[in-house]
Design a protein around this motif. Structure first.
Motif, PDB file in Angstrom:
ATOM      1  N   TRP A   1      19.136  -5.450   9.002  1.00  0.00           N
ATOM      2  CA  TRP A   1      18.186  -5.063   7.939  1.00  0.00           C
ATOM      3  C   TRP A   1      17.802  -6.343   7.301  1.00  0.00           C
ATOM      4  CZ3 TRP A   1      19.582  -5.774   2.924  1.00  0.00           C
ATOM      5  CH2 TRP A   1      20.993  -5.821   2.620  1.00  0.00           C
TER       6      TRP A   1
ATOM      7  N   GLU B   1      12.906  -1.772  16.687  1.00  0.00           N
ATOM      8  CA  GLU B   1      13.287  -0.992  15.685  1.00  0.00           C
ATOM      9  C   GLU B   1      14.454  -0.254  16.048  1.00  0.00           C
ATOM     10  OE1 GLU B   1      12.933  -1.497  12.589  1.00  0.00           O
ATOM     11  OE2 GLU B   1      11.522  -3.122  12.728  1.00  0.00           O
TER      12      GLU B   1
ATOM     13  N   ASN C   1      17.381  -2.591  16.095  1.00  0.00           N
ATOM     14  CA  ASN C   1      17.661  -2.873  15.009  1.00  0.00           C
ATOM     15  C   ASN C   1      18.785  -1.775  14.435  1.00  0.00           C
ATOM     16  OD1 ASN C   1      16.469  -5.176  14.499  1.00  0.00           O
ATOM     17  ND2 ASN C   1      14.628  -4.338  13.558  1.00  0.00           N
ATOM     18  N   ARG C   2      18.221  -0.685  14.685  1.00  0.00           N
ATOM     19  CA  ARG C   2      19.078   0.792  13.999  1.00  0.00           C
ATOM     20  C   ARG C   2      20.494   0.388  14.799  1.00  0.00           C
ATOM     21  NH1 ARG C   2      14.150   3.189  14.054  1.00  0.00           N
ATOM     22  NH2 ARG C   2      14.489   4.433  16.194  1.00  0.00           N
TER      23      ARG C   2
END
Length: 427
Positions: A224, A215, A218-219
């Motif tokens: 997303w 995650e 992902n950021r």
């Protein structure tokens, strides 16, 4: 590397973005791309490129490419360059002239009105055009350098997080493999229950650690969409380089390469030029010149002549404004020096961390890991003793992974504090 201020032709920030792209290409494997939301064709091409990258196992380089294409944070920072470019364009324009007029009707007698008017413009605006352009150029230069530094910081963060995903992925795979080995139904002795329970709990912990690392990635990458979230990374972690990094002159390299330091220097120049303009031309801030027209009610003819207005410096002579600029200039100089000191300190700190990480990995491999392998290889007829040895080997293997990941994280961090690239020549 010095950056020249961008011109104003084409899209507002196109030339400045090109300069950021040049810096990024020199110091990374990728190229940052600015995609304004109004350009649907470029948006579609970007999305197609990102999807083609994430549907294959991500390498460190391809993860960096995704971040440079997709990260909304980078896109927001690149948009800053449009603001600074527009300010540069605005600085090259004189103030619009003011057209004024008045009509006075007599209270009695003649009904012919008294008409007067004129055209004036700021004298200071005309004479400080070049100075204001230099100030705006310094601001655009500072913004371009600052954005370039942020892009390189993001690249370093992606690389470090990529290493963390690799580490957590390998740790989870190792725990699952051992758990599967000890799940043999023919080995259901009560003595193995504590080991199986410990492994089951460790699997849950490692799964949570891997999810958290993914995650974070992902950021950083700006992912997303469900179609993007199934990405994987190339494992395992890369081996330790055969030779230690020679770091004798890294402080000098960092001072020469760090773009945030160059941005601070550009901001200091901007304050210096603003202060110089205030000292040279501040007393003319209230002066305007132009022409006036007067049509008397007597009908004697229209008269035209020069007109002017000046602000009387009775209450405000501008000393406070100059003093403020002097203080801002001095503050910028001190903050530039502070950052240079901080950079040197950061290099020394990260250089030491890199050396310690290498030594730690050597110690783990020559000590706990070697002993655990020897113990696990020894024959044992007791299933519970065999399980404990395998668990000890797993602990040693995870310690090796932690040390190897710490080395690569320290190396990426050292690259970051050196300005995005380590020297290619021997130090």
């Amino acid at each position: 590397m010095g950056l020249v201020a961008a011109g104003c032709g084409g899209p507002p920030s196109e030339a400045a973005v090109a300069q950021v792209q040049q810096v990024v290409a020199e110091r990374t494997e990728g190229r940052v791309v600015y995609h304004p939301r109004r350009d649907r064709a470029r948006e579609a091409l970007r999305e197609e490129t990102v999807f083609s990258l994430v549907r294959r196992p991500l390498t460190e380089s391809s993860a960096v490419r995704v971040a440079l294409l997709q990260s909304p944070r980078l896109q927001a920072e690149l948009a800053r360059l449009g603001i600074a470019t527009a300010d540069l364009h605005q600085a090259g324009l004189a103030e619009n002239p003011q057209l004024w007029g008045a009509v006075r009707l007599p209270a009695a007698g003649s009904v012919v009105p008294d008409v007067t008017g004129g055209l004036t413009t700021s004298f200071l605006s005309l004479f400080t055009l070049a100075a204001r352009q230099r100030i705006a150029e310094a601001r655009l230069e500072a913004e371009t350098l600052a954005v370039s530094h942020l892009v390189l910081d993001t690249v370093a963060a992606v690389r470090t997080t990529y290493v963390e995903v690799q580490r957590q992925q390998q740790r989870l795979a190792a725990v699952r493999a051992l758990r599967a080995t000890l799940a043999d139904p023919t080995e259901q002795t009560p003595a193995l229950a504590p080991v199986r329970e410990a492994l089951a709990e460790r699997v849950l912990t490692r799964e949570g650690d891997l999810v958290a690392a993914r995650e974070r990635m992902n950021r950083l990458l700006g992912l997303w969409l469900p179609a993007h979230l199934g990405w994987s990374v190339v494992a395992p972690l890369p081996p330790l380089p055969p030779q230690p990094l020679r770091t004798r002159l890294l402080e000098r390299t960092a001072i020469a390469q760090r773009l945030d330091l160059q941005a601070r220097r550009a901001r200091t120049r901007r304050f210096g030029r603003t202060l110089e303009m205030a000292r040279d031309w501040g007393w003319l801030s209230g002066l305007s010149l132009g022409a006036s027209v007067y049509a008397p009610p007597t009908g004697d003819g229209v008269t035209v002549g020069p007109a002017g207005a000046v602000s009387l410096p009775i209450f405000d002579q501008g000393q406070a404004a100059v003093a403020r600029l002097e203080a801002e200039h001095a503050r910028a100089q001190h903050r530039t020096t502070e950052l240079a000191v901080t950079i040197r300190s950061q290099v020394r700190e990260r250089r030491g961390a890199l050396a310690r990480a290498r030594r730690r990995l050597t110690l783990v491999r020559s000590g706990p890991l070697r002993r655990a392998r020897a113990t696990a290889a020894a024959a044992s007829r007791d299933p519970s003793e065999h399980a404990r040895r395998q668990l000890a080997l797993l602990d040693a293997y995870e310690a090796e992974l932690d040390a190897l990941a710490a080395y690569w994280s320290a190396r990426h961090e050292l690259t970051r504090v050196c300005g995005g690239a380590l020297p290619t020549t021997p130090l």
